[in-house]
Design a protein around this motif. Structure first.
Motif, PDB file in Angstrom:
ATOM      1  N   ASP A 282       0.835  -1.202   0.000  1.00  0.00           N
ATOM      2  CA  ASP A 282       0.000   0.000   0.000  1.00  0.00           C
ATOM      3  C   ASP A 282       0.871   1.254   0.000  1.00  0.00           C
ATOM      4  O   ASP A 282       1.910   1.316   0.671  1.00  0.00           O
ATOM      5  N   TYR A 283       0.421   2.271  -0.736  1.00  0.00           N
ATOM      6  CA  TYR A 283       1.110   3.556  -0.757  1.00  0.00           C
ATOM      7  C   TYR A 283       0.581   4.441   0.365  1.00  0.00           C
ATOM      8  O   TYR A 283      -0.629   4.647   0.498  1.00  0.00           O
ATOM      9  N   VAL A 284       1.500   4.979   1.160  1.00  0.00           N
ATOM     10  CA  VAL A 284       1.132   5.938   2.203  1.00  0.00           C
ATOM     11  C   VAL A 284       1.173   7.345   1.620  1.00  0.00           C
ATOM     12  O   VAL A 284       0.245   8.136   1.799  1.00  0.00           O
ATOM     13  N   GLY A 288       5.390  13.940  -5.317  1.00  0.00           N
ATOM     14  CA  GLY A 288       4.706  14.910  -6.157  1.00  0.00           C
ATOM     15  C   GLY A 288       3.307  15.249  -5.689  1.00  0.00           C
ATOM     16  O   GLY A 288       2.736  16.253  -6.119  1.00  0.00           O
ATOM     17  N   ASP A 289       2.723  14.428  -4.790  1.00  0.00           N
ATOM     18  CA  ASP A 289       1.402  14.746  -4.255  1.00  0.00           C
ATOM     19  C   ASP A 289       1.481  15.921  -3.291  1.00  0.00           C
ATOM     20  O   ASP A 289       2.526  16.181  -2.681  1.00  0.00           O
ATOM     21  N   SER A 290       0.368  16.623  -3.154  1.00  0.00           N
ATOM     22  CA  SER A 290       0.312  17.677  -2.142  1.00  0.00           C
ATOM     23  C   SER A 290       0.282  17.023  -0.768  1.00  0.00           C
ATOM     24  O   SER A 290      -0.355  15.993  -0.564  1.00  0.00           O
ATOM     25  N   LEU A 325       3.940  18.936   6.333  1.00  0.00           N
ATOM     26  CA  LEU A 325       2.971  19.400   7.337  1.00  0.00           C
ATOM     27  C   LEU A 325       3.171  20.874   7.651  1.00  0.00           C
ATOM     28  O   LEU A 325       2.208  21.630   7.783  1.00  0.00           O
ATOM     29  N   ILE A 326       4.420  21.287   7.739  1.00  0.00           N
ATOM     30  CA  ILE A 326       4.711  22.658   8.157  1.00  0.00           C
ATOM     31  C   ILE A 326       4.709  23.632   6.986  1.00  0.00           C
ATOM     32  O   ILE A 326       4.173  24.742   7.074  1.00  0.00           O
ATOM     33  N   THR A 327       5.298  23.225   5.857  1.00  0.00           N
ATOM     34  CA  THR A 327       5.513  24.169   4.762  1.00  0.00           C
ATOM     35  C   THR A 327       4.499  24.074   3.626  1.00  0.00           C
ATOM     36  O   THR A 327       4.536  24.872   2.699  1.00  0.00           O
ATOM     37  N   LYS A 328       3.630  23.083   3.667  1.00  0.00           N
ATOM     38  CA  LYS A 328       2.638  22.863   2.607  1.00  0.00           C
ATOM     39  C   LYS A 328       3.294  22.559   1.261  1.00  0.00           C
ATOM     40  O   LYS A 328       2.724  22.823   0.201  1.00  0.00           O
ATOM     41  N   SER A 329       4.498  22.036   1.297  1.00  0.00           N
ATOM     42  CA  SER A 329       5.202  21.708   0.056  1.00  0.00           C
ATOM     43  C   SER A 329       4.758  20.348  -0.465  1.00  0.00           C
ATOM     44  O   SER A 329       4.120  19.568   0.246  1.00  0.00           O
ATOM     45  N   LEU A 330       5.092  20.081  -1.721  1.00  0.00           N
ATOM     46  CA  LEU A 330       4.735  18.799  -2.320  1.00  0.00           C
ATOM     47  C   LEU A 330       5.581  17.681  -1.731  1.00  0.00           C
ATOM     48  O   LEU A 330       6.701  17.907  -1.248  1.00  0.00           O
ATOM     49  N   THR A 332       8.142  14.923  -1.469  1.00  0.00           N
ATOM     50  CA  THR A 332       9.409  14.729  -2.185  1.00  0.00           C
ATOM     51  C   THR A 332       9.852  13.279  -2.195  1.00  0.00           C
ATOM     52  O   THR A 332      10.940  12.975  -2.677  1.00  0.00           O
ATOM     53  N   ALA A 333       9.017  12.386  -1.668  1.00  0.00           N
ATOM     54  CA  ALA A 333       9.376  10.977  -1.654  1.00  0.00           C
ATOM     55  C   ALA A 333       8.111  10.142  -1.659  1.00  0.00           C
ATOM     56  O   ALA A 333       7.032  10.595  -1.255  1.00  0.00           O
ATOM     57  N   THR A 334       8.258   8.917  -2.131  1.00  0.00           N
ATOM     58  CA  THR A 334       7.164   7.945  -2.102  1.00  0.00           C
ATOM     59  C   THR A 334       7.391   7.005  -0.931  1.00  0.00           C
ATOM     60  O   THR A 334       8.495   6.474  -0.746  1.00  0.00           O
ATOM     61  N   VAL A 335       6.353   6.815  -0.122  1.00  0.00           N
ATOM     62  CA  VAL A 335       6.441   5.933   1.041  1.00  0.00           C
ATOM     63  C   VAL A 335       5.442   4.798   0.832  1.00  0.00           C
ATOM     64  O   VAL A 335       4.246   5.043   0.622  1.00  0.00           O
ATOM     65  N   GLN A 336       5.949   3.571   0.887  1.00  0.00           N
ATOM     66  CA  GLN A 336       5.140   2.391   0.625  1.00  0.00           C
ATOM     67  C   GLN A 336       5.325   1.387   1.762  1.00  0.00           C
ATOM     68  O   GLN A 336       6.445   1.182   2.247  1.00  0.00           O
ATOM     69  N   ALA A 337       4.228   0.777   2.196  1.00  0.00           N
ATOM     70  CA  ALA A 337       4.299  -0.200   3.288  1.00  0.00           C
ATOM     71  C   ALA A 337       5.066  -1.431   2.835  1.00  0.00           C
ATOM     72  O   ALA A 337       4.766  -2.025   1.801  1.00  0.00           O
TER      73      ALA A 337
END
Length: 389
Positions: A282-284, A288-290, A325-330, A332-337
């Motif tokens: 599963d993708y967490v 590139g996502d907001s 969370l703090i900067t509202k930036s996109l 920068t990494a993909t996190v997958q279980a």
């Protein structure tokens, strides 16, 4: 609950208990001097209907009931009294059978039981109790006289009602055993029916089953609903027990001002973390996502990838996504279980609602946001800034 007035109490007594007390106080031995009518004295037994209320007020009975529930289960404290009532019912049935037959001279008893003439008291009681057991539903003992037939009919009807109550309590006890496990099985059956109805692929089916197994682990309950039903103090206590150690791992969330509000901050922060469950693959988050939230790993493993290349694996009590969370930036990494994982999620909205009550935390987050060179990730530093352990 307010104490009822004397008028209210007297009205309830007249409507519910007066008739029982009057019947139980009638001197049947004097009023009905005819031996054939003395059997009406059995109506004094109606006073026994007050026993349940008396037992409920008895501290010893309540302690015994709680002990039985602790050792055997909730259903036992309900079924055992009914079982005892059935035994008492059969005892009274045996006594009434003997008494009504005695009034008529035991007509026909020797033809049914040839050894009756020389039987002892214990043998007679055992025999009549055996007949009472048979009379609980089927007709075991054939009454000979009219009086015996009337008594037998009354006991058969009462026995059927008592037996139905016993079966009902047994069913209730069976339902009360492992209710969360029973609801879990029901939930899984609903899931399988849904998969069949939607004609989902076997792969998707296996993923859904794995997800529910990870989330409920054989016991169906909704943590969010349980916490929502609690008062604020209990909710903070339980939530803090679940997540405080995760929060304290995050450097910018550590509050040690010593002003008496440190625990308040941690408790409030713990109540806004919500559990999320992931199965392997599963993708967490996706690059590139907001991003408007961060995650804390309670248990499991996640793999972090940048531009399709795995850079690190994170395990229990790690966290990631704090820069977004703090900067509202996109992202920068993909996190997958990488395995079955339980994460806690903190959204920006909940985060802002908590720190709005603490000026020192607002200032700290503002300083971090202003230091763009430390928080805004560069293309080659994506894995460092958005993923922290």
């Amino acid at each position: 609950m307010t104490r009822p007035t004397l008028r209210v109490w007297f009205g309830e007594y007249v409507t519910s208990q007066l008739a029982i007390d009057v019947i139980s106080l009638v001197p049947f031995d004097i009023v009905f001097w005819n031996p054939r009518l003395r059997m009406l004295g059995i109506f004094r037994l109606v006073r026994l209907v007050r026993l349940p209320r008396i037992f409920q007020r008895c501290a010893i009975f309540r302690q015994a009931q709680n002990k039985i529930e602790e050792i055997i289960g909730i259903g036992a404290s309900k079924t055992l009294p009914i079982a005892f009532c059935i035994f008492c019912f059969m005892h009274f049935n045996a006594c009434a059978t003997y008494y009504t037959a005695k009034l008529s001279g035991f007509v026909g008893w020797e033809s049914v039981w040839p050894q009756f003439a020389g039987a002892s008291t214990v043998q007679v009681y055992t025999w009549t109790m055996f007949q009472a057991v048979g009379n609980l539903f089927p007709m075991s003992f054939k009454p000979q006289t009219t009086a015996e037939q009337v008594v037998a009919i009354c006991f058969i009807i009462a026995g059927a009602i008592l037996y139905a109550a016993f079966v009902g309590y047994i069913s209730s006890a069976a339902v009360s055993v492992n209710p969360s496990g029973r609801l879990y099985n029901q939930k899984m059956e609903e899931l399988i029916d849904y998969v069949k109805w939607k004609k989902l692929s076997p792969t998707t089916r296996d993923k859904l089953v794995s997800y529910y197994e990870i989330k409920y682990r054989g016991k169906y309950f909704e943590e969010e609903s349980l916490l929502a039903d609690m008062n604020e103090s209990l909710r903070e206590e339980v939530s803090s027990h679940n997540t405080r150690r995760l929060i304290e791992k995050v450097v910018f969330l550590r509050r040690c001002e010593g002003d008496g509000r440190d625990d308040i901050f941690f408790n409030k922060m713990s109540t806004v973390l919500h559990a999320r469950y992931y199965i392997p693959g599963d993708y967490v988050t996706k690059q590139g996502d907001s991003g408007n939230d961060m995650f804390f790993i309670l248990s499991g493993k996640v793999n972090v990838s940048v531009n399709g290349v795995k850079v690190v694996s994170l395990y229990d009590e790690a966290y990631f996504g704090e820069v977004s969370l703090i900067t509202k930036s996109l992202r920068t990494a993909t996190v997958q279980a990488g395995m079955a994982s339980i994460l806690y999620r903190l959204t920006r909205q909940d985060f802002q609602s908590v720190i709005s009550e603490f000026e020192d935390m607002q200032e700290r987050i503002l300083e971090l946001a202003e230091e763009g060179q430390r928080l805004v990730p560069q293309p080659k530093q994506a894995s460092r800034w958005d993923v922290q352990t």
